[in-house]
Design a protein around this motif. Structure first.
Motif, mmCIF file in Angstrom:
data_model
loop_
_atom_site.group_PDB
_atom_site.id
_atom_site.type_symbol
_atom_site.label_atom_id
_atom_site.label_comp_id
_atom_site.label_asym_id
_atom_site.label_seq_id
_atom_site.Cartn_x
_atom_site.Cartn_y
_atom_site.Cartn_z
ATOM 1 N N GLY A 101 90.349 -57.921 37.270
ATOM 2 C CA GLY A 101 91.094 -57.978 36.115
ATOM 3 C C GLY A 101 92.282 -57.291 36.362
ATOM 4 O O GLY A 101 92.246 -56.290 37.049
ATOM 5 N N ASP A 119 88.208 -58.126 31.914
ATOM 6 C CA ASP A 119 88.777 -58.559 33.123
ATOM 7 C C ASP A 119 88.370 -59.991 33.606
ATOM 8 O O ASP A 119 88.851 -60.849 34.613
ATOM 9 C CB ASP A 119 87.916 -57.815 34.130
ATOM 10 C CG ASP A 119 88.555 -56.268 34.334
ATOM 11 O OD1 ASP A 119 89.415 -56.072 33.579
ATOM 12 O OD2 ASP A 119 87.844 -55.492 34.803
ATOM 13 N N ARG A 154 91.284 -59.995 25.438
ATOM 14 C CA ARG A 154 91.789 -59.166 26.389
ATOM 15 C C ARG A 154 92.285 -57.783 25.952
ATOM 16 O O ARG A 154 92.436 -56.603 26.353
ATOM 17 C CB ARG A 154 92.960 -59.633 27.172
ATOM 18 C CG ARG A 154 92.877 -60.856 28.063
ATOM 19 C CD ARG A 154 93.796 -60.912 29.006
ATOM 20 N NE ARG A 154 93.635 -60.119 30.065
ATOM 21 C CZ ARG A 154 94.673 -59.613 30.685
ATOM 22 N NH1 ARG A 154 96.060 -60.124 30.726
ATOM 23 N NH2 ARG A 154 94.495 -58.607 31.675
#
Length: 505
Positions: free
Chosen positions: A51, A93, A466
């Motif tokens: 990520g 990620d 995220r």
């Protein structure tokens, strides 16, 4: 009943040779579409992701130009879905917002002429989570190619049959998925099968007979370690030997990515793929399984192999990727596609690109035809969303006391200048498309509606997963309300995923 003797033996990865009828073969290899894998929490979890941090805020005065390579991969969406269905909150990620956006189709127009492989659509709306910003959507749609017009295909199925694939959501699902491709074969298409475990071998030489492909797939069994590098080398050699001039020449890799013998270093494996792609042979990476899934390697292989990456978590996803969207998966219409946006400093003060963190290019890379970028298949769509702050508005950072001024030559009626570079398949010189987006689009911005509202909802869902701090408390329930009611099955499924994400939050 007519008997068929099929004797195939490759390093103990196939079943013992025994007579079977074609009918028995098909029935024995049928995949249980009701199978649900055990939750990840009940199995060892050694999954690997690569990520990147959420895209930063950029001041137009510092960097007015944003450049990135397109991405048509969708693997992150299906993998995130699998994790949520397992009751797991996906690690940040594992979430690539651009792949969530590009999982869905939008109402972009078809290109008017095949001489230009895709249409370009732009739209500006207000931002549901920030009254001071606006959202800019850039959408591409490639022209479609009917099955009957698709060029002849030379496909090599490269299948991981190592011990780690001995689970119901791995090798049996691989067999089911690739059988869909066999079912779609035309008389001019050829399929070969290469397998690898402790070593690699050819199971099926190039054939135009779908029944032979299905029978060979049905014979596969899992066992042993994983010599993935050796398998990749053999698959490319097999593809070169059966190369079709002017046709589709592609390796389709199906694995959990757990390479552990021979060439096992991820960078060495990517170098191996990179060296072979210049022969005009592309690569599709299909990821399977849980617990030890190496998503970082799968996406990386597809990126350097001028191909695409998908994660197959169900029979339904297999049908989407390898049946409904087969032409997109196989037939490339444009290579090394890059997008560059230059914001007018008199109209925009700050911006950020939502997603595409691992696709960012330097400004000078846009005109460099030696810099690799993303490829687009027939019918593919690409969606990118920027969040922008109009000049004079309240942004994420304070206005600076000392700042430069725009050039007197800067057009006052343009919001931005959009440029796109691409190469035709196997071409060496890029072509340029460019157009202005008028400032009136900014002045006319309204709340996102319909298709745009759904795209923004998906983008928000990805950014929430995220941990995007710029969403200002915008939650999964807000994203769901923004998406609105949906009649399409996959969009309805998305609404359910927002509920699962909310529960796992």
């Amino acid at each position: 009943m007519k008997r068929l003797l099929l004797c195939v033996s490759v390093l103990a990865v196939l079943t013992a040779c025994q007579p079977k009828s074609a009918e028995m073969y098909t029935e024995a290899a049928e995949y249980d579409q009701t199978y649900v894998p055990a939750p990840t929490g009940e199995r060892p979890n050694d999954e690997r992701y690569d990520g990147k941090a959420v895209s930063p805020i950029v001041r137009v005065a510092d960097r007015p130009v944003s450049t990135f390579a397109v991405d048509v991969d969708t693997g992150a969406y299906a993998n995130v879905r699998r994790l949520l269905n397992d009751g797991q909150r996906p690690p940040a990620d594992a979430v690539r917002t651009e792949e969530l956006l590009n999982y869905f189709r939008y109402d972009y127009p078809l290109p008017a002429d095949k001489k230009q492989p895709f249409s370009i659509t732009t739209e500006v709306t207000t931002t549901p989570w920030n009254p001071n910003s606006r959202l800019l959507r850039v959408g591409l749609r490639a022209y479609d190619v009917p099955r009957s017009e698709r060029p002849a295909a030379n496909l090599v199925f490269l299948i991981d049959v190592s011990g780690s694939m001995d689970e119901k959501d791995k090798l049996p699902l691989v067999q089911h998925a690739l059988r869909l491709v066999a079912d779609d074969m035309r008389p001019r298409d050829r399929v070969s099968i290469v397998v690898y475990a402790g070593a690699a071998g050819i199971v099926l030489e190039p054939t135009a007979n779908p029944a032979q492909v299905r029978r060979a797939l049905g014979q596969l069994k899992a066992g042993g370690s994983t010599a993935g590098g050796e398998g990749i080398a053999l698959a490319y050699a097999t593809a070169r030997a059966a190369y079709i001039d002017g046709g589709i020449n592609r390796v389709i890799l199906a694995t959990d990515g757990d390479f552990n013998v021979g060439i096992s270093d991820p960078e060495a494996i990517k170098d191996l793929v990179r060296k072979n792609k210049d022969d005009g042979i592309t690569l599709t990476a299909l990821g399977f399984g849980t617990g030890n899934y190496n998503e970082a390697l799968m996406e990386g292989i597809a990126d350097v192999g001028n191909g695409n990456y998908a994660y197959i978590d169900s029979a339904s996803e297999a049908r989407k990727v390898l049946d409904d969207e087969l032409s997109s998966t196989l037939f490339t219409v444009a290579q090394d596609v890059k997008i560059q946006v230059e914001f007018n400093p008199t109209q925009v003060s700050q911006y950020r690109l939502i997603g595409y963190e691992n696709r960012i290019l330097a400004e000078e890379d846009f005109n460099n035809d030696h810099v690799d970028a993303g490829d687009i298949g027939a019918g593919h769509q690409v969606t990118a969303i920027y969040e922008i702050i109009p000049a004079g508005g309240t942004g994420w950072t304070d206005e600076r006391r000392y700042t430069g001024t725009a050039s007197p030559a800067t057009p006052s009626n343009e919001l931005l200048w959009l440029k796109l570079r691409y190469k035709l398949p196997n071409g060496t010189d890029s072509r340029l498309l460019e157009q202005a987006v008028p400032v009136q689009a900014l002045r006319d911005a309204r709340a996102p509606q319909g298709d745009m509202a759904f795209a923004v909802s998906v983008a928000a869902y990805g950014q929430i997963l995220r941990g995007d701090k710029y969403l200002q408390g915008f939650g999964f329930d807000d994203a769901r309300r923004l998406a609105g009611g949906q009649s399409d099955f996959r969009r309805q499924e998305f609404l359910e995923l927002t509920k699962l994400a909310e529960a796992a939050n």
